[in-house]
Design an enzyme around this catalytic site. Structure first.
Site, PDB file in Angstrom:
ATOM      1  CG  HIS A 187      24.965  79.909  27.286  1.00 12.18           C
ATOM      2  ND1 HIS A 187      23.996  80.316  26.390  1.00 12.18           N
ATOM      3  CD2 HIS A 187      26.082  80.618  26.965  1.00 12.18           C
ATOM      4  CE1 HIS A 187      24.510  81.224  25.574  1.00 12.18           C
ATOM      5  NE2 HIS A 187      25.774  81.428  25.910  1.00 12.18           N
ATOM      6  CD  GLU A 188      29.377  80.564  29.020  1.00 13.96           C
ATOM      7  OE1 GLU A 188      30.238  80.360  28.130  1.00 13.96           O
ATOM      8  OE2 GLU A 188      28.638  81.579  29.030  1.00 13.96           O
ATOM      9  CG  HIS A 196      29.802  79.005  24.188  1.00 13.95           C
ATOM     10  ND1 HIS A 196      29.328  79.255  22.922  1.00 13.95           N
ATOM     11  CD2 HIS A 196      29.185  79.914  25.003  1.00 13.95           C
ATOM     12  CE1 HIS A 196      28.456  80.255  22.961  1.00 13.95           C
ATOM     13  NE2 HIS A 196      28.356  80.660  24.219  1.00 13.95           N
TER      14      HIS A 196
END
Length: 418
Positions: free
Chosen positions: A18-19, A22
């Site tokens: 997920h990160e 980003h």
């Protein structure tokens, strides 16, 4: 212990990807990412690479990417400050040393008259021992050394809020997107390892003590007919077997290019007052990349629909908040999946990944979806909402999410003792 390790690994992998979404798209947009963190709280492990500090923190309950410019920059150098300057071969300042001068050699000491670390990237001051004011060019990747820490400067064009709405939105959306991508690849891997179901009238894996195995059927047998009724699909086999519990069924099958006949008596099972038959045979599967990719697509879409429907029921009141699970409930299911085997654990991880992606896309403050909502408003009105007001909204949203987490965790604990 095995469950605890599985729980931490699964959450770590989900948060990492997920990160990573980003981080990757923020860097592609030219945003300076100060930290990539897995977990919250005190640092357990860290290293610095390519402008970013990568950290693992004590509490494995999430993660974050810290973008330059989202928080006020702390490295303010005021006029009158004496700093030591270190230069590169192009005569640009690459280090501005505020204290701890003895750690560096060949410093040029200057008294600061004015300094701009965001736009002009220059320092105006007087060199020690001279009276003439000079202008020193600062490299856009220079570091400020203060209180024993080195912090890279963040020119305005490297800050998060300097980028277009589209680039910021992509960087935020990429986190949940990566959770769907991760689930997709987990399902593909499952398809390659355990095979994907096919609708052929074939005997798949057998339960050793099941009626089919006891009757002499083998994995790979092709079912031609049952009780003289021709069959060509797995669904047809299942339908006939379920409708005939405790009845003699004559299976004609093809094995090694020969037709053979077996009598199978389906075992009767009862569900919700209805009796049905089972013969202890799993659906046939096949292992190849094309069917595995198709399986990855269909499973990701199907689970996404299921979770979105459940969220819709929660919003409309058809699903009670008391039925939600928090970390304790997730830990319990992880324990069950661990005991069931690696394939069940992989399916559970894929489900959690999709769930994490959907939850983060909800238009609620403090979530990625909430930030995307603010970007949409900014695009419509042509200017951003006041950053301080937006920060207050996200803070309130975060507090409410923490309250919700406490409630669902309490529900999980109560269910443990029911």
């Amino acid at each position: 212990m095995q469950t605890a390790i599985a729980f931490i690994v699964i959450f770590g992998v989900l948060v990492f990807f997920h990160e990573l979404g980003h981080l990757y798209f923020a860097k592609r947009a030219g945003i300076l990412c100060r930290e990539f963190a897995i977990g919250f709280g005190p640092k357990v492990f860290s290293f610095f690479k390519n402008e970013t500090m990568y950290t693992i923190r004590l509490l494995p309950l999430g993660g974050y990417v810290r973008y330059a410019g989202e928080d006020p920059e702390t490295d303010e150098i005021k006029p009158g400050t004496h700093v030591g300057l270190l230069f590169n071969q192009q005569n640009e300042v690459i280090k501005l040393v505020v204290d701890g001068f003895d750690r560096f050699q060949d410093l040029l000491f200057v008294e600061v008259d004015s300094i701009d670390l965001e736009h002009k990237l220059e320092l105006i001051g007087v060199e020690e021992g001279k009276e003439q004011i000079q202008t020193f060019k600062i490299n856009e990747k220079a570091f400020v050394v203060n209180e024993g820490k080195e912090n890279q400067i963040a020119p305005y064009n490297r800050q998060f809020n300097s980028k277009s709405v589209g680039k910021r939105a992509i960087a935020i959306f990429a986190g949940p997107m990566m959770n769907f991508v991760l689930a997709f690849f987990i399902f593909i891997l499952l398809g390659l390892l355990q095979g994907t179901p096919v609708n052929d009238a074939k005997i798949g894996q057998l339960v050793s003590s099941g009626p089919a195995s006891q009757a002499g059927l083998k994995t790979g047998d092709v079912v031609l007919s049952i009780n003289n009724q021709p069959v060509s699909k797995w669904d047809e086999v299942v339908d006939i077997v379920r409708k005939n519990p405790d009845q003699n069924l004559k299976f004609i099958i093809k094995r090694d290019n020969q037709d053979k006949t077996f009598t199978v008596i389906p075992k009767a099972e009862t569900s919700k007052g209805t009796k049905y038959g089972l013969i202890g045979v799993y659906q046939p599967v096949e292992k190849n990349i094309l069917t595995s990719v198709k399986y990855g697509v269909t499973e990701t879409i199907n689970w996404t629909k299921e979770i979105v429907t459940a969220v819709g029921h929660l919003v409309t009141g058809q699903f009670s908040i008391n039925n939600l699970s928090g970390p304790v409930g997730i830990y319990q299911v992880t324990e069950q999946a661990t005991q069931a085997g690696i394939f069940y654990l992989m399916k559970w991880a894929a489900f959690l990944s999709i769930n994490l992606g959907i939850m983060n896309l909800l238009p609620l403050p403090a979530l990625d979806g909430g930030r995307l909502l603010f970007f949409a408003i900014e695009a419509l009105r042509g200017r951003p909402i006041d950053r301080q007001k937006e920060g207050i909204v996200h803070f309130i949203g975060f507090a409410l999410l923490m309250l919700l987490m406490i409630i669902v965790t309490w529900n999980d604990i109560k269910r443990l003792f029911m």
